[in-house]
Design a protein around this motif. Structure first.
Motif, PDB file in Angstrom:
ATOM      1  N   VAL A   1       0.865  -1.181   0.000  1.00  0.00           N
ATOM      2  CA  VAL A   1       0.000   0.000   0.000  1.00  0.00           C
ATOM      3  C   VAL A   1       0.899   1.227   0.000  1.00  0.00           C
ATOM      4  O   VAL A   1       1.605   1.470   0.989  1.00  0.00           O
ATOM      5  N   PRO A   2       0.934   2.006  -1.093  1.00  0.00           N
ATOM      6  CA  PRO A   2       1.758   3.220  -1.110  1.00  0.00           C
ATOM      7  C   PRO A   2       1.461   4.089   0.103  1.00  0.00           C
ATOM      8  O   PRO A   2       0.304   4.229   0.508  1.00  0.00           O
ATOM      9  N   GLN A   3       2.494   4.659   0.686  1.00  0.00           N
ATOM     10  CA  GLN A   3       2.371   5.398   1.949  1.00  0.00           C
ATOM     11  C   GLN A   3       2.508   6.896   1.688  1.00  0.00           C
ATOM     12  O   GLN A   3       3.493   7.357   1.133  1.00  0.00           O
ATOM     13  N   SER A   4       1.483   7.654   2.109  1.00  0.00           N
ATOM     14  CA  SER A   4       1.501   9.113   1.938  1.00  0.00           C
ATOM     15  C   SER A   4       2.064   9.775   3.188  1.00  0.00           C
ATOM     16  O   SER A   4       1.880   9.280   4.307  1.00  0.00           O
ATOM     17  N   MET A   5       2.756  10.900   2.997  1.00  0.00           N
ATOM     18  CA  MET A   5       3.282  11.654   4.133  1.00  0.00           C
ATOM     19  C   MET A   5       3.249  13.145   3.812  1.00  0.00           C
ATOM     20  O   MET A   5       3.424  13.557   2.668  1.00  0.00           O
ATOM     21  N   ARG A   6       2.972  13.940   4.831  1.00  0.00           N
ATOM     22  CA  ARG A   6       2.935  15.400   4.680  1.00  0.00           C
ATOM     23  C   ARG A   6       4.342  15.952   4.899  1.00  0.00           C
ATOM     24  O   ARG A   6       5.076  15.495   5.782  1.00  0.00           O
ATOM     25  N   VAL A   7       4.721  16.900   4.092  1.00  0.00           N
ATOM     26  CA  VAL A   7       6.037  17.531   4.221  1.00  0.00           C
ATOM     27  C   VAL A   7       5.878  19.038   4.100  1.00  0.00           C
ATOM     28  O   VAL A   7       4.848  19.541   3.638  1.00  0.00           O
ATOM     29  N   THR A   8       6.881  19.752   4.539  1.00  0.00           N
ATOM     30  CA  THR A   8       6.897  21.205   4.361  1.00  0.00           C
ATOM     31  C   THR A   8       7.391  21.507   2.948  1.00  0.00           C
ATOM     32  O   THR A   8       8.023  20.654   2.300  1.00  0.00           O
ATOM     33  N   PRO A   9       7.131  22.706   2.443  1.00  0.00           N
ATOM     34  CA  PRO A   9       7.655  23.061   1.111  1.00  0.00           C
ATOM     35  C   PRO A   9       9.175  22.899   1.023  1.00  0.00           C
ATOM     36  O   PRO A   9       9.698  22.473  -0.005  1.00  0.00           O
ATOM     37  N   ALA A  10       9.891  23.224   2.110  1.00  0.00           N
ATOM     38  CA  ALA A  10      11.351  23.078   2.109  1.00  0.00           C
ATOM     39  C   ALA A  10      11.743  21.610   2.011  1.00  0.00           C
ATOM     40  O   ALA A  10      12.691  21.250   1.302  1.00  0.00           O
ATOM     41  N   GLU A  11      11.002  20.728   2.736  1.00  0.00           N
ATOM     42  CA  GLU A  11      11.284  19.297   2.669  1.00  0.00           C
ATOM     43  C   GLU A  11      10.972  18.738   1.289  1.00  0.00           C
ATOM     44  O   GLU A  11      11.694  17.881   0.775  1.00  0.00           O
ATOM     45  N   ALA A  12       9.917  19.238   0.672  1.00  0.00           N
ATOM     46  CA  ALA A  12       9.557  18.790  -0.677  1.00  0.00           C
ATOM     47  C   ALA A  12      10.650  19.162  -1.679  1.00  0.00           C
ATOM     48  O   ALA A  12      11.013  18.362  -2.562  1.00  0.00           O
TER      49      ALA A  12
ATOM     50  N   ASP B   1       6.809   9.801  -5.173  1.00  0.00           N
ATOM     51  CA  ASP B   1       6.284  10.849  -6.050  1.00  0.00           C
ATOM     52  C   ASP B   1       5.870  12.033  -5.203  1.00  0.00           C
ATOM     53  O   ASP B   1       5.336  11.862  -4.089  1.00  0.00           O
ATOM     54  N   LEU B   2       6.103  13.225  -5.720  1.00  0.00           N
ATOM     55  CA  LEU B   2       5.605  14.429  -5.067  1.00  0.00           C
ATOM     56  C   LEU B   2       4.209  14.696  -5.610  1.00  0.00           C
ATOM     57  O   LEU B   2       4.034  15.159  -6.738  1.00  0.00           O
ATOM     58  N   SER B   3       3.202  14.362  -4.798  1.00  0.00           N
ATOM     59  CA  SER B   3       1.820  14.474  -5.257  1.00  0.00           C
ATOM     60  C   SER B   3       1.252  15.874  -5.058  1.00  0.00           C
ATOM     61  O   SER B   3       0.114  16.136  -5.391  1.00  0.00           O
ATOM     62  N   GLY B   4       2.028  16.769  -4.510  1.00  0.00           N
ATOM     63  CA  GLY B   4       1.600  18.138  -4.280  1.00  0.00           C
ATOM     64  C   GLY B   4       2.725  18.920  -3.649  1.00  0.00           C
ATOM     65  O   GLY B   4       3.787  18.368  -3.334  1.00  0.00           O
ATOM     66  N   PRO B   5       2.554  20.215  -3.418  1.00  0.00           N
ATOM     67  CA  PRO B   5       3.627  21.014  -2.819  1.00  0.00           C
ATOM     68  C   PRO B   5       3.985  20.601  -1.403  1.00  0.00           C
ATOM     69  O   PRO B   5       5.078  20.893  -0.933  1.00  0.00           O
ATOM     70  N   GLU B   6       3.054  19.882  -0.720  1.00  0.00           N
ATOM     71  CA  GLU B   6       3.314  19.466   0.659  1.00  0.00           C
ATOM     72  C   GLU B   6       2.914  18.013   0.891  1.00  0.00           C
ATOM     73  O   GLU B   6       2.566  17.626   1.993  1.00  0.00           O
ATOM     74  N   SER B   7       2.998  17.213  -0.164  1.00  0.00           N
ATOM     75  CA  SER B   7       2.582  15.814  -0.042  1.00  0.00           C
ATOM     76  C   SER B   7       3.496  14.910  -0.858  1.00  0.00           C
ATOM     77  O   SER B   7       3.875  15.241  -1.984  1.00  0.00           O
ATOM     78  N   VAL B   8       3.863  13.767  -0.258  1.00  0.00           N
ATOM     79  CA  VAL B   8       4.739  12.797  -0.909  1.00  0.00           C
ATOM     80  C   VAL B   8       4.114  11.415  -0.764  1.00  0.00           C
ATOM     81  O   VAL B   8       3.547  11.080   0.284  1.00  0.00           O
ATOM     82  N   VAL B   9       4.198  10.613  -1.816  1.00  0.00           N
ATOM     83  CA  VAL B   9       3.721   9.235  -1.785  1.00  0.00           C
ATOM     84  C   VAL B   9       4.917   8.309  -1.965  1.00  0.00           C
ATOM     85  O   VAL B   9       5.591   8.352  -2.997  1.00  0.00           O
ATOM     86  N   ILE B  10       5.202   7.485  -0.954  1.00  0.00           N
ATOM     87  CA  ILE B  10       6.309   6.526  -1.013  1.00  0.00           C
ATOM     88  C   ILE B  10       5.785   5.256  -1.666  1.00  0.00           C
ATOM     89  O   ILE B  10       4.827   4.647  -1.185  1.00  0.00           O
ATOM     90  N   ARG B  11       6.425   4.845  -2.758  1.00  0.00           N
ATOM     91  CA  ARG B  11       5.920   3.704  -3.517  1.00  0.00           C
ATOM     92  C   ARG B  11       6.799   2.457  -3.392  1.00  0.00           C
ATOM     93  O   ARG B  11       6.310   1.342  -3.542  1.00  0.00           O
TER      94      ARG B  11
END
Length: 627
Positions: free
Chosen positions: A489-500, A518-528
């Motif tokens: 199950v791909p895992q989503s995580m919230r990040v700051t713009p600097a972390e992104a 994948d960076l799914s947004g300016p403050e969101s990452v999906v680990i695949r």
């Protein structure tokens, strides 16, 4: 009512007027920045002596520096017409243009040092310039400058600072006990003595000479100095490192892992002879020890990094403890790999006594105990496969301690000549045969007793086998690369713009480590995807956040490698032969030959030594032969 309150406020707090501060107050404010405690004064004055090309410096301290700090050198001195100028703020002989700031080679150029010290003490400056016949002195007392006037003084300079902070009682009140203040001075002078072997040093406290060091221009005398300052055991367990790469050069001494410390008290790093306590420097060296240092222990070293002055900013820290490298990642990688390669050569048989102090006997050091190693690439060593080790580690197989040993060291039929020569069928020795000799017996099911041409050899069979397995398994992982396994199950995580932004720059590096996202947004990452070996032990989000943090601080990260190494080390430990497992003579000899061909085989994965030697002359002394 409102206007009345405003008038009262205006009367109570009149508009502030900008005024220029008196000179003595300016100096005292600067003193608060430059003069933290007595050792700060010593540092400033001694660095001036070094920049004056002194080859002999005498430091005389009383009451931890509170009563007296006297620095005497034989440098080029200061002419009469410049003595008064030396006590002026922002006056220096070391910086002439803006370009000089980008390639500082002097130890410092803070022109406010001398006047600042003079503003909080009674200061006397005596000097005779190299090309002048007469010596002169100036004095500053209660902020009043007098002189210059003639005095008797050899070529060089003496600065005498008395009653430090006599006119700033608040600062004096916060000074520690005399012994504590002097301890800081001694540590600082020790560092300077380690970075300037071409200078003779004498440190005196309350009339007692703490150390008196002569000039050390060759390796032998330098190691004598290290033994005096750091203790004979450091140099007894040290190896010499010398590594060049383009415009970078690393030299110095690395203590073997068996000499690890509970604290960082024996870590000395220098950049262009400047002493630094830099996080990037220490982190890179620590990673170089990663494969051989027990968790929670710290390495000991004295290392000198040379590089173009324009590639390093030495004024990044107010006290100049830290520096800023223009290409920090390159420097980090160079330091780490240099240390790693040097420690990789610590294999049985690489001992040499070329770099032992000439008076080693007087220091309590024997020549047999100073391992100095040459550099060579090690061929792969036959051993347990990764698949077999994983199988054993996860509970496969019969569980018999000897099964893993048998897969790594295959019993062979040996002739008497094979054993005596140290040759093992199927293994090409990387070093002279017979270094560890041939096996004689097994002691208490733990140690292998062997005989070589020098005497007796004892080997901890579990520790030695553990190192052999670890190096083989690690090499297999490198050869096979990291197997990236998609998450169920791909895992989503919230990040700051600097972390992104940091993750975007890390994407290629993470992919080589088996991490895909994948960076799914300016403050969101999906680990695949994530390395298969780590998925059952670490939370992908937690580990990725740690990677971001380490990458931000050091511009690279070895966190994944570190975790994998720890897992491989655990696997090797579990798979290695256990105590009380009986070995045949051929099996023991195969283990000895594998040790001679394995990197870092002088110590196990936890930094413990794997073998020791008892020379014949030592045995003769024990049994009083020839006496």
């Amino acid at each position: 009512m409102k206007s009345e309150s405003m008038a009262m406020k205006s009367a109570a707090t009149p508009n502030p007027v900008i005024r220029e501060l008196p000179e003595h107050l300016v100096n005292q404010i600067a003193a608060g920045e430059v003069v933290e405690r007595p050792f700060s004064v010593v540092k400033e004055l001694v660095e001036n002596s070094l920049d004056a090309q002194a080859s002999e410096i005498v430091i005389n301290i009383e009451a931890g520096g509170k009563r007296l700090i006297e620095i005497r050198d034989n440098g080029v001195g200061i002419p009469e017409d410049q003595l008064t100028l030396a006590l002026s703020r922002h006056a220096t002989s070391k910086i002439r243009s803006l370009d000089d700031l980008s390639r500082v080679m002097s130890k410092g150029f803070r022109g406010e040092a001398l006047p600042s010290v003079a503003s909080v003490s009674a200061l006397t400056l005596q000097s005779k310039a190299l090309d002048r016949e007469d010596a002169y002195e100036v004095r500053v007392d209660q902020g009043v400058l007098s002189g210059p006037k003639p005095c008797v003084h050899p070529t060089g300079t003496t600065v005498r600072v008395q009653d430090l902070f006599f006119n700033v009682p608040a600062r004096r009140k916060f000074l520690r006990q005399d012994t504590t203040e002097f301890m800081h001075i001694e540590k600082m002078v020790k560092r300077l003595a380690l970075s300037h072997f071409n200078v003779a040093w004498r440190l005196i406290h309350n009339g007692k000479t703490i150390f008196d060091l002569s000039v050390a221009n060759d390796r032998s005398s330098q190691e004598q100095r290290l033994a005096r300052l750091l203790g004979p055991k450091f140099i007894q367990h040290a190896i010499w490192i010398e590594h060049d790469s383009a415009d970078l050069r690393l030299q110095g001494w690395l203590a073997l892992p068996a000499f690890s410390r509970s604290q960082r008290d024996l870590q000395f790093g220098f950049v262009n002879t400047r002493t630094v306590q830099d996080k990037l420097f220490s982190h890179a060296v620590k990673l170089g020890y990663r494969d051989v240092m027990f968790h929670g222990r710290h390495p000991a070293y004295v290392l000198y990094l040379s590089m173009p002055p324009s590639a390093v900013d030495v004024n990044a820290h107010p006290a100049k403890h830290e520096v800023r490298f223009r290409d920090s990642r390159r420097i980090h990688d160079f330091l780490r790999h240099s240390v790693e390669q040097a420690l990789a050569q610590t294999t049985p048989g690489q001992q040499d006594t070329r770099f032992m102090p000439t008076d080693a006997a007087s220091l309590g050091i024997t020549s047999e105990s100073s391992p100095v190693h040459s550099y060579a690439q090690n061929p792969a060593t036959p051993g347990l496969s990764v698949q077999d080790a994983m199988h054993l580690y996860h509970g496969g197989g019969s569980g018999h301690a000897g099964s893993s040993f048998d897969s790594a060291i295959t019993p062979q039929a040996h002739s008497a000549s094979d054993l005596t020569a140290g040759a093992s069928p199927g293994v090409t020795p990387r070093v002279a045969p017979g270094v560890l000799g041939h096996a004689i017996a097994q002691l208490h099911g733990i140690y292998i007793l062997a005989q070589n041409e020098k005497g007796l050899v004892m080997v901890d069979m579990h520790a030695a086998h553990e190192r052999i397995l670890y190096e083989k398994m690690k090499q297999d992982f490198v050869d096979e690369k990291l197997n990236s396994q998609p998450l169920l199950v791909p895992q989503s995580m919230r990040v700051t713009p600097a972390e992104a932004l940091r993750l975007e720059t890390m994407r290629s590096e993470c992919r080589t480590m088996g991490i895909e996202y994948d960076l799914s947004g300016p403050e969101s990452v999906v680990i695949r995807a994530f390395p298969a070996i780590l998925q059952r032990r670490f939370d992908p989000e937690t580990l990725l956040r740690d990677l971001i943090s380490e990458n931000s601080e050091f511009e690279n990260s070895e966190l994944i490698e570190t975790h994998i190494d720890l897992i491989i080390a655990t696997m090797a430990c579990h798979a290695a032969v256990r105590a009380n497992h009986q070995l045949s003579i051929p099996e023991m000899n195969d283990l000895l030959r594998n040790m001679e061909n394995t990197e870092r085989a002088d110590q196990c994965n936890h930094g413990r030594p794997t073998w020791t030697e008892l020379p014949l002359d030592t045995l003769d002394k024990i049994f009083l032969r020839g006496q």
